[in-house]
Write a protein that holds these residues in place. Structure first.
Motif, PDB file in Angstrom:
ATOM      1  N   TYR A 119      -3.427  10.564  10.518  1.00 44.57           N
ATOM      2  CA  TYR A 119      -4.568   9.783  10.991  1.00 44.57           C
ATOM      3  C   TYR A 119      -5.550  10.735  11.651  1.00 44.57           C
ATOM      4  O   TYR A 119      -5.109  11.589  12.452  1.00 44.57           O
ATOM      5  N   GLU A 172      -1.325   4.107  -1.731  1.00 47.39           N
ATOM      6  CA  GLU A 172      -2.734   3.818  -1.410  1.00 47.39           C
ATOM      7  C   GLU A 172      -2.926   3.675   0.098  1.00 47.39           C
ATOM      8  O   GLU A 172      -1.974   3.406   0.824  1.00 47.39           O
ATOM      9  N   LEU A 173      -4.174   3.806   0.532  1.00 47.28           N
ATOM     10  CA  LEU A 173      -4.455   3.698   1.963  1.00 47.28           C
ATOM     11  C   LEU A 173      -4.310   2.267   2.465  1.00 47.28           C
ATOM     12  O   LEU A 173      -4.734   1.321   1.805  1.00 47.28           O
ATOM     13  N   VAL A 174      -3.727   2.144   3.633  1.00 48.15           N
ATOM     14  CA  VAL A 174      -3.649   0.863   4.331  1.00 48.15           C
ATOM     15  C   VAL A 174      -5.070   0.581   4.863  1.00 48.15           C
ATOM     16  O   VAL A 174      -5.765   1.521   5.286  1.00 48.15           O
ATOM     17  N   TYR A 224       0.842  -1.208   0.000  1.00 48.52           N
ATOM     18  CA  TYR A 224       0.000   0.000   0.000  1.00 48.52           C
ATOM     19  C   TYR A 224       0.873   1.252   0.000  1.00 48.52           C
ATOM     20  O   TYR A 224       0.595   2.218  -0.708  1.00 48.52           O
TER      21      TYR A 224
HETATM   22  P1  AMP Z   1       2.183   9.654   5.160  1.00 52.20           P
HETATM   23  O1  AMP Z   1       3.598   9.682   5.601  1.00 52.20           O
HETATM   24  O2  AMP Z   1       1.221  10.168   6.201  1.00 52.20           O
HETATM   25  O3  AMP Z   1       1.976  10.305   3.826  1.00 52.20           O
HETATM   26  O4  AMP Z   1       1.802   8.099   4.967  1.00 52.20           O
HETATM   27  C1  AMP Z   1       2.474   7.288   4.052  1.00 52.20           C
HETATM   28  C2  AMP Z   1       1.602   6.108   3.658  1.00 52.20           C
HETATM   29  O5  AMP Z   1       1.263   5.324   4.820  1.00 52.20           O
HETATM   30  C3  AMP Z   1       0.264   6.460   3.042  1.00 52.20           C
HETATM   31  O6  AMP Z   1       0.374   6.742   1.660  1.00 52.20           O
HETATM   32  C4  AMP Z   1      -0.547   5.210   3.326  1.00 52.20           C
HETATM   33  O7  AMP Z   1      -0.173   4.173   2.455  1.00 52.20           O
HETATM   34  C5  AMP Z   1      -0.075   4.831   4.714  1.00 52.20           C
HETATM   35  N1  AMP Z   1      -0.900   5.458   5.799  1.00 52.20           N
HETATM   36  C6  AMP Z   1      -0.464   6.319   6.758  1.00 52.20           C
HETATM   37  N2  AMP Z   1      -1.460   6.680   7.587  1.00 52.20           N
HETATM   38  C7  AMP Z   1      -2.575   6.049   7.153  1.00 52.20           C
HETATM   39  C8  AMP Z   1      -3.939   6.035   7.571  1.00 52.20           C
HETATM   40  N3  AMP Z   1      -4.367   6.777   8.612  1.00 52.20           N
HETATM   41  N4  AMP Z   1      -4.811   5.266   6.873  1.00 52.20           N
HETATM   42  C9  AMP Z   1      -4.398   4.521   5.817  1.00 52.20           C
HETATM   43  N5  AMP Z   1      -3.133   4.509   5.365  1.00 52.20           N
HETATM   44  C10 AMP Z   1      -2.215   5.254   6.005  1.00 52.20           C
END
Ligand code: AMP
Length: 216
Positions: free
Chosen positions: A86, A57-59, A52
């Protein structure tokens, strides 16, 4: 002080969170950082989420919600925390409301051109996670972290194709989240189109105005 930081990738959330975290003595909890760390360690969680992250993509909710639930139970969250990255879905927001009560949500915004320039130049230390920018915040020695001497790299998801996709994903997923907290009356818009040395004092002033007294 329980905060959520919202803003497009590259707006500077990590930098602002570090400043607020130091001033108030509360942890900065970035779900993205947690996942990247787990992928690096090759843990079971890391293996589950790797695909993901690489695709931008979203987890899945079930995984993210459990990670946050466990993290907020830790001792260092007693005085509060800064959640960064989050919630990203309404289900994550609703589950968070069952775990704790949020005081304020800071919604950082800036014009697209500013964001694109920041993201393309962002670099990160593989060892300690310190953030740099090729133009605005270069390390003293090119490619080497000032803080720990680690190697500075471009994050896999900071490349142009992935950036474009992440901005689209950001707009699509965060609009309902922003509206959710706006309706609750705890959302504050913060202009973040200027350098960090202007934005950080703006944030600290805003928090004090809302009655939050710093630790130092
Ligand atoms: P970020 O550093 O916040 O841009 O997060 C990097 C990646 O981690 C995102 O593109 C998602 O794949 C995953 N991720 C982080 N936080 C979330 C969340 N709250 N829900 C779903 N996926 C997440």
């Amino acid at each position: 002080m329980r905060l959520i930081f919202i803003g497009p990738p590259g707006i500077g959330k990590g930098t602002y969170a570090t400043a607020v975290s130091e001033r108030y003595g509360i942890p900065h909890i970035s779900t993205g950082d947690i996942f990247r760390e787990e992928v690096k360690r090759g843990s079971e969680l890391g293996r589950k989420v790797k695909k993901y992250l690489e695709a931008g993509e979203l987890v899945p909710d079930e995984i993210v919600i459990e990670v946050v639930r466990e993290r907020l139970k830790k001792e260092d969250c007693r005085k509060g925390f800064i959640l960064d990255g989050y919630p990203r879905t309404l289900r994550q927001a609703e589950e968070l409301d069952k775990m704790t009560s949020i005081d304020l949500v800071l919604n950082f915004h800036a014009p697209d051109e500013v964001i694109i320039e920041r993201l393309g130049g962002r670099r990160i230390c593989v060892k300690c996670g310190a953030i740099y920018h090729v133009k605005f915040m270069p390390p003293k020695k090119p490619g080497i972290c000032d803080k720990c001497g680690g190697k500075i790299i471009q994050r896999k998801d900071d490349t142009p194709e992935v950036i474009k996709h992440r901005l689209e994903v950001y707009r699509r997923v965060f609009t309902p989240i922003i509206n959710y907290y706006k309706e609750k009356g705890i959302l504050l818009d913060v202009y973040a189109g200027e350098p960090a040395n202007i934005v950080i004092p703006r944030i600290l002033k805003l928090l004090e105005e809302h009655g939050f007294k710093p630790e130092k």
